[in-house]
Enzyme design. Structure first.
Site, PDB file in Angstrom:
ATOM      1  N   HIS A   1       0.865  -1.181   0.000  1.00 29.50           N
ATOM      2  CA  HIS A   1       0.000   0.000   0.000  1.00 29.50           C
ATOM      3  C   HIS A   1       0.899   1.228   0.000  1.00 29.50           C
ATOM      4  CE1 HIS A   1      -2.958   2.956   0.999  1.00 29.50           C
ATOM      5  NE2 HIS A   1      -2.551   3.107   2.245  1.00 29.50           N
TER       6      HIS A   1
ATOM      7  N   ASP B   1       0.642  -5.143 -20.159  1.00 28.66           N
ATOM      8  CA  ASP B   1       1.687  -6.109 -19.793  1.00 28.66           C
ATOM      9  C   ASP B   1       1.523  -6.617 -18.364  1.00 28.66           C
ATOM     10  OD1 ASP B   1       3.062  -6.237 -22.207  1.00 28.66           O
ATOM     11  OD2 ASP B   1       4.466  -4.635 -21.693  1.00 28.66           O
TER      12      ASP B   1
ATOM     13  N   HIS C   1       0.933   5.777  -1.096  1.00 33.81           N
ATOM     14  CA  HIS C   1       0.210   6.967  -1.555  1.00 33.81           C
ATOM     15  C   HIS C   1       0.971   7.576  -2.732  1.00 33.81           C
ATOM     16  CE1 HIS C   1      -2.597   7.669   2.035  1.00 33.81           C
ATOM     17  NE2 HIS C   1      -2.001   6.530   2.251  1.00 33.81           N
TER      18      HIS C   1
ATOM     19  N   HIS D   1      -8.824   7.494  -1.321  1.00 38.53           N
ATOM     20  CA  HIS D   1      -7.706   7.063  -0.520  1.00 38.53           C
ATOM     21  C   HIS D   1      -6.465   6.881  -1.401  1.00 38.53           C
ATOM     22  CE1 HIS D   1      -6.361   4.087   2.905  1.00 38.53           C
ATOM     23  NE2 HIS D   1      -5.409   4.888   2.534  1.00 38.53           N
TER      24      HIS D   1
ATOM     25  N   TYR E   1       7.850 -14.095 -22.817  1.00 39.72           N
ATOM     26  CA  TYR E   1       8.686 -12.989 -22.348  1.00 39.72           C
ATOM     27  C   TYR E   1       9.620 -13.510 -21.267  1.00 39.72           C
ATOM     28  CZ  TYR E   1       9.967  -8.429 -20.431  1.00 39.72           C
ATOM     29  OH  TYR E   1      10.654  -7.326 -19.992  1.00 39.72           O
TER      30      TYR E   1
END
Lengths: 233, 233, 233, 233
Positions: free
Chosen positions: D96, D121, D98, D172, D230
């Protein structure tokens, strides 16, 4: 046949992509062709720039597009590079990145018009954006077809690869090229800076057109024409 | 006559352009004049900042604009610097860059109005944008004419170079100046920061006008006026 | 009386302003108050962050606003700091910068509404923008009047300085504060990041309003309320 | 039972968040689950990345959500991570932050449509934005309810967490996940870059829709499908 010098130059050019922040993670690849030897060298697929060594660089046949040498898989974009080397016989190095501003123009399906001398010093006209690939082109030999769509745009519009060393592939990202791999990286930096400036310029003046042809001529030709007077040559 | 100190200062100022990120590649040049000696020193054309040494810096005659000393070609923009030193007798150093936000304003053909104290601390009014050069001016002595168009704008609008140490050349990029080459770099930094802030400010409030003249007076004069009280002097 | 520890903290906070890129050149100043001793320490005017030492930091009387100690002139913004320490008895440190996004909001004459939890974690409501100073306020005791206009905004709108540790001065730039000088720098960083996010947010959704009060309460109070549960205390 | 290796990986992933500039101050946290051991490790609350050591990393029970080991308080967002590990049994790490562009999209209440191959991708479709939490959800078990609203969005829209390793929580900020904590950081970097490119793209072309499904298929599946080609595997 020994490709050590070529591998070293291509390894250095790939690290340069990362050093000048044209790609995060593994989002960029550089290649360089040796036309006499009939090969090109390219980044291995998905390898971190920091860990790459010249020994990791695969060598690809310019005739067949197949790997001739090297333990690692070449970049998944190898067939695009291969096609461009065949389509544009005057170029020596190719760079593909997802640099953010150039990619944003590609995603917006817009070529970048020449808005000033920064652009004109390197690109002799708008940096074009290709048409979208068709479903058949994408589901078929996708990377090869990416090269073909770039070539098609240059042919249909009478553009010269050496005078316009870059293109935006629609919904995808930029390719640039140059005399060798390092010069292709330099042109990738110019394209990203030009793309950033053009985005800001249109925010300030949305109705802007291209600069006059005589300004474009002056700046492009003072660096690249027969009577160029920029630099030490 | 020995120009070692002048060459060292000009070499340092050119490296500073790169260090503070006003230019990538070789996209910026700094010069400084010695009016008593009747010369100015300027960046050599197309040389990497990292590799430049004071010995590489050419010395140019202020009278003729010709190179007096140095093995390398001077910047292709030398004639612009030369004309500005003659047009603005109070300035001691000049810097030209393609810094991205100032260049975007130049490409948009917009001067930067004074929108706040950051601007007013250095520029006593809007940073002007010149008229476009004509075809004849571009196809003739282009770099010299660039200097003439800058001078024309200042003369026609009654602007003082010392109070307004920078300009945007339409479709091109910024020039800044100052008491010496390093101060011209500082003014280039201020201009780029002001150009960035102004672009964001107009995005937030498109109908904004300039600040009041009394705020401009207060900030400019507290740093530069006869009764300045900023700093340690 | 010995202010060595206070000077060291203020010197470190000023260097921190530069390290975290809230200011280029000398465009920011930090101060910290010792209310028992009746003094505050503040950046000297126009001194480079790299060259500053604790010995350069002037000590100012909280009672008179006059310099008590130190060879250098204090920041030209000293009277603003002085007034804010008197107006807001709960704050311990103040920082003023021209950080680009916060300054753009100030130049646009717009406060920054609370658009999300990043904002709400530090600012208990919109970061306000003051009214413009009048001509008389600017031509009079300008820096002192800047402090007074900030105080006026907080008083007239029933705002608490401790809950809203920052403000934008119209046409000028941000001030932030905190328990000490370093915490005021941290709040300056938060403000700049919030200002940048809010500019992008409005570009994506121009008609957005503030978040709901209950979300603001939740985030502000989980970090700052009586029952805060963020961190290690 | 010894969680040293897990703690080391989680400590390294948290430092990586800061190194790649996804978070300033302490604005981001990473965790990793050991499903066999029935635990996950997560960042301690409010601790500086530079000072964090593996010993500081708390161990949380996957069954109860309670701390099993460690002197420090776990991240205030621990209950969100806990719920996501239970809701999405195929993921191994969560991050998480910001980060500014992803957060701006969250604040604008907009998911990020797939505008190009950079996005395709990694994310097999638009990066979704959740509904806002209700007052009851915010005033109740807020962090747990944040996890529940994410799960609800994925369930209601038939989305697979492994194919869409990220989400924006309305008002958020982003959460991303992956096979382990470091891969969740990588996906956080991709999301931030994609969010930045998409903001620029919409500024250049406001009426743009998503790319065609066959382009999305091609790019996602060449990296992640059964026939992926890939990289070096």
């Amino acid at each position: 046949m020994d490709y050590d010098a070529l591998k070293e130059r291509v390894c250095a050019a790939n690290k340069e992509i990362n050093r000048v922040q044209l790609a995060i993670l593994t989002w960029g690849n550089a290649s360089e062709v040796d036309r006499e030897a009939g090969v090109f060298a390219i980044k291995p697929s998905g390898v971190d720039y920091d860990e790459m060594t010249p020994d990791d660089i695969p060598i690809i046949s310019l005739e067949t597009g197949e790997k001739l040498e090297g333990a690692m898989n070449p970049s998944s974009d190898t067939a695009t590079h291969w096609h461009l080397y065949k389509a544009f016989p005057d170029i020596g190095g190719i760079v593909h990145t997802h640099s953010p501003y150039a990619t944003a123009w590609a995603q917006a399906h817009r070529g970048i018009p020449c808005l000033g001398t920064t652009h004109a010093d390197t690109f002799y006209g708008a940096v074009p954006c290709t048409r979208p690939l068709t479903q058949a082109e994408i589901e078929g030999e996708y990377e090869l077809n990416t090269g073909k769509v770039i070539e098609e745009h240059f042919v249909n519009n009478g553009l010269k690869a050496v005078e316009l060393p870059g293109v935006l592939v629609s919904s995808h990202a930029p390719f640039t090229w140059g005399a060798d791999a390092l010069k292709a990286v330099v042109n990738g930096r110019v394209l990203e800076e030009v793309a950033k400036m053009a985005a800001t310029t249109f925010a300030l003046n949305p109705n802007l057109g291209s600069v006059d042809q005589f300004l474009l001529d002056k700046h492009y030709l003072r660096k690249h024409g027969a009577n160029a007077y920029y630099g030490q040559k």
